[in-house]
Structure formats: C-alpha cells, structure tokens
Enzyme design. Structure first.
Site, PDB file in Angstrom:
ATOM      1  N   MET A  54       1.142  -1.221  -0.047  1.00 20.49           N
ATOM      2  CA  MET A  54      -0.012   0.072   0.114  1.00 20.49           C
ATOM      3  C   MET A  54       0.914   1.135  -0.104  1.00 20.49           C
ATOM      4  SD  MET A  54      -3.498  -0.802   1.953  1.00 20.49           S
ATOM      5  CE  MET A  54      -2.922  -0.706   3.572  1.00 20.49           C
ATOM      6  N   LEU A  57       6.809   2.858   1.587  1.00 22.58           N
ATOM      7  CA  LEU A  57       7.632   1.939   1.531  1.00 22.58           C
ATOM      8  C   LEU A  57       8.615   2.248   2.827  1.00 22.58           C
ATOM      9  CD1 LEU A  57       8.326   0.925  -2.169  1.00 22.58           C
ATOM     10  CD2 LEU A  57       6.342   0.124  -0.664  1.00 22.58           C
ATOM     11  N   HIS A  61       9.193  -3.603   3.383  1.00 25.22           N
ATOM     12  CA  HIS A  61       8.781  -4.065   2.003  1.00 25.22           C
ATOM     13  C   HIS A  61      10.018  -4.028   1.100  1.00 25.22           C
ATOM     14  CE1 HIS A  61       5.473  -0.983   3.056  1.00 25.22           C
ATOM     15  NE2 HIS A  61       4.938  -1.948   2.854  1.00 25.22           N
ATOM     16  N   ASP A 174       2.255  -9.470   8.978  1.00 20.84           N
ATOM     17  CA  ASP A 174       0.706  -9.654   8.911  1.00 20.84           C
ATOM     18  C   ASP A 174       0.404 -11.185   8.775  1.00 20.84           C
ATOM     19  OD1 ASP A 174      -0.170  -6.908   8.544  1.00 20.84           O
ATOM     20  OD2 ASP A 174       1.210  -6.961   7.087  1.00 20.84           O
ATOM     21  N   GLN A 177      -2.820 -12.550   7.595  1.00 18.81           N
ATOM     22  CA  GLN A 177      -2.986 -12.252   6.088  1.00 18.81           C
ATOM     23  C   GLN A 177      -2.407 -13.338   5.468  1.00 18.81           C
ATOM     24  OE1 GLN A 177      -2.894  -8.039   4.459  1.00 18.81           O
ATOM     25  NE2 GLN A 177      -0.804  -8.520   3.942  1.00 18.81           N
ATOM     26  N   SER A 210       4.068   0.820   8.333  1.00 17.34           N
ATOM     27  CA  SER A 210       3.784   2.490   7.921  1.00 17.34           C
ATOM     28  C   SER A 210       3.034   3.165   9.023  1.00 17.34           C
ATOM     29  CB  SER A 210       2.902   2.289   6.498  1.00 17.34           C
ATOM     30  OG  SER A 210       3.519   1.506   5.478  1.00 17.34           O
ATOM     31  N   ARG A 211       2.264   2.480   9.932  1.00 18.30           N
ATOM     32  CA  ARG A 211       1.302   3.072  10.757  1.00 18.30           C
ATOM     33  C   ARG A 211       2.230   3.570  12.136  1.00 18.30           C
ATOM     34  NH1 ARG A 211      -2.681  -0.858   9.108  1.00 18.30           N
ATOM     35  NH2 ARG A 211      -4.463   0.482   8.200  1.00 18.30           N
TER      36      ARG A 211
HETATM   37  O1  PAF Z   1      -0.101  -6.017   3.615  1.00 15.91           O
HETATM   38  C1  PAF Z   1      -0.899  -4.907   2.738  1.00 15.91           C
HETATM   39  O2  PAF Z   1       0.194  -4.194   2.712  1.00 15.91           O
HETATM   40  C2  PAF Z   1      -2.091  -5.096   2.007  1.00 15.91           C
HETATM   41  O3  PAF Z   1      -2.911  -5.682   2.914  1.00 15.91           O
HETATM   42  C3  PAF Z   1      -1.936  -5.696   0.693  1.00 15.91           C
HETATM   43  C4  PAF Z   1      -1.470  -7.105   0.822  1.00 15.91           C
HETATM   44  C5  PAF Z   1      -0.965  -4.815  -0.255  1.00 15.91           C
HETATM   45  C6  PAF Z   1      -3.209  -5.791   0.085  1.00 15.91           C
HETATM   46  O4  PAF Z   1      -3.858  -4.359  -0.006  1.00 15.91           O
END
Ligand code: PAF
Length: 305
Positions: A54, A57, A61, A174, A177, A210-211
């Site tokens: 998102m 960076l 990342h 994450d 995720q 990023s937060r």
């Molecule tokens: O992990 C993230 O930055 C987001 O959830 C992703 C995988 C890019 C989806 O928007």
C-alpha cells in the site's frame, strides 16, 4: 460500497516515459497496459514476482523486494491504498502516502515495474464482487475489523489477475493475512507460489509498519513493549509453560504498562490452522493487536524451543 478518495493527478505520459528511459523502471497506471506487459513477459518465458504494497515503503517492503528477486526475473511492486480493506472510521484518509519517495526506493532496488492504479480503475462504478476466506477472516484481526480480510483477498485476487505473477510475497508481520492468502490461492486454484518473508524490526524490536509514523515520541518509545511481551511469552514457553491463559495474562500485564494502550487481542494459535487450543503443543504463534492512543499496531512471534 467502495470508499473513494479524491482523484490524484495521473502521471503524464511524458513524465512516465522520461522516468522510465532515465531509470529503466516502468510505471503502469492502467490495468490493460499492465496485463499486456505481463502477458509478453510470460510469453518470453520469464518469471514474474509480485510484491503487493500500500506504498509508503519501508525496510520491510524492501526486504520483500530483495527476497522475491531471488526467485523471479521481473519484479513488480504494486502501490495501491486499497479502500475495501479499511472499515468505516478507520485510517483510509490519513494512511501515509508518498509515491515520489516510493518510486525512488523502488528504483534503488532495481524494481522492474511499479503498478500504481487509481481507485476508480480498480473499483469502477457498480463494482460488486468480493472474495471471502470464510473461517480465517472472522477471528483475530477479523473480530474488530470484520470487513478487512474480504477487502484484502479481493484486491490481492484482482492484482493476481492484473499482474499475472508466478510468485507473490507477503510479510510475516501480517501473519493472519499471509495464512488467508495462502488459503485463497489453494481454494481458488491460483497457479501462484506464495512466499513469506520475516518481520523486519527497528533496533529496539518494534516491527516496521507504515502506521508507526502515527506514533508520537512517547508512544513510539512505549510501543516496544509489544515485542517485549512476545519475547516474554517465548521465554515462558521455552521454560515449559504450556497454559495459554497464563502466558496471555503475563503478556497483557506487560502491554498494559503503556498508559494509553488498549488491547484489541492477544492470541496464541496453531501456526497453520490459527486455532487456539488450551495447551500449546509443539509450536504456536503468539499474536497481538494493540491500540496505543488511536494507532493500532500488530505483531507476532513464533513460540518454539
Ligand atoms: O499488506 C498490505 O500492505 C496489504 O494488505 C496488501 C496485501 C498490499 C493488500 O492491499
């Protein structure tokens, strides 16, 4: 219903051409352009690796970019703040954005393609299709963010159809995720290898995010207690503690030393199934989500001998 932000001004064709001839990195903003390019790469027999992001960076990342480079020929980074994964009242509007800086970082990492679509291109008027990985999406982060993972799986599936990668990589910060995306790939027969990459931390242990930018000086200092609570859990586990309730209580005690902390959850779950047994067997993942002030941070650590 997709939450739209005001349109940003697109890069002009000239800007893009100048940029790519100067630094040999292409930026695609249009879906058909990205798809056509991906198809030609595939036809030439090269492997495409996708790093979905998102933007804004950071080293986390960059480590994904460096890791995926080892197993593909063409690295694509997508930069898209995905509105469907933000709930009402969450930080979509203030989520940090700096595409110029992102481009620069990608260029330094020798990224081949940056895919940078606008929201209406990804979710045009009348958009109505969502993907849900049912069970995994309603636990842990899914309890306080009930629509979050549906948004993530939907956008990731779309990115897979647009970028056509052979391989995609996600950060282990994450954790839930990554498990959900692997399940989606398995259930929907995407012919894509999913890799994960370890959490990158600041020198005091805070997981990069990023937060973290939202934290003031004091909150930033206190935020390290999240990682310390996870390390404490690991030590208890290694000393033989197997009772999940005891470990969770110990972690909560540490986190609540932060005056403005509110625990969203502390979970100790089986690494693959995310189920929470009463007693840990051989390995488990300890995961936390904590609000410090208004900032929600997550982190996790594998508990093993
Ligand atoms: O992990 C993230 O930055 C987001 O959830 C992703 C995988 C890019 C989806 O928007």
């Amino acid at each position: 219903m997709v939450n739209f932000l005001p349109m940003r001004s697109p890069l002009s064709k000239r800007q893009n051409a100048e940029f790519s001839s100067e630094i040999k990195m292409k930026i695609f903003e249009d879906i058909p352009d990205m798809q056509k390019f991906a198809e030609s790469v595939r036809k030439s027999g090269k492997r495409i690796g996708l790093v979905p992001t998102m933007g804004y960076l950071h080293e986390g990342h960059l480590s994904l970019i460096r890791n995926i480079r080892k197993s593909c020929d063409v690295v694509v980074v997508s930069v898209f703040v995905n509105p469907t994964q933000f709930g009402i009242g969450e930080d979509l509007n203030k989520y940090p954005r700096d595409f110029k800086r992102d481009q620069e970082l990608c260029r330094k990492e020798n990224v081949d393609i940056v895919f940078y679509p606008e929201v209406p291109k990804m979710y045009p008027e009348g958009y109505d299709t969502y993907i849900t990985v049912e069970k995994f999406s309603g636990i842990m982060c899914g309890v306080s963010r009930p629509t979050h993972f549906q948004g993530v799986t939907t956008v990731v599936a779309k990115l897979f159809n647009i970028v056509k990668p052979h391989i995609a990589i996600f950060g282990e910060k994450d954790y839930q995720q990554a498990i959900i995306i692997k399940k989606m790939v398995q259930d929907l027969n995407f012919d894509i290898v999913i890799e994960t990459s370890p959490i990158i931390r600041e020198s005091d242990g805070l997981a990069l995010s990023s937060r973290n930018k939202y934290l003031n000086k004091n909150d930033r200092k206190n935020a390290v207690l999240l990682y310390q609570s996870l390390q404490h859990a690991k030590k208890l586990f290694q000393k033989g503690e197997r009772d999940i309730l005891i470990i969770k209580q110990e972690m909560a005690k540490m986190i609540l030393q932060i005056p403005n902390a509110r625990i969203d959850y502390i979970e100790i779950v089986a690494p693959d199934t995310l189920r929470s047994p009463d007693q840990i067997q051989e390995r488990a993942v300890a995961a936390v989500a904590v609000f410090i002030g208004k900032t929600r941070l997550i982190d996790n650590l594998l508990l093993e001998q």
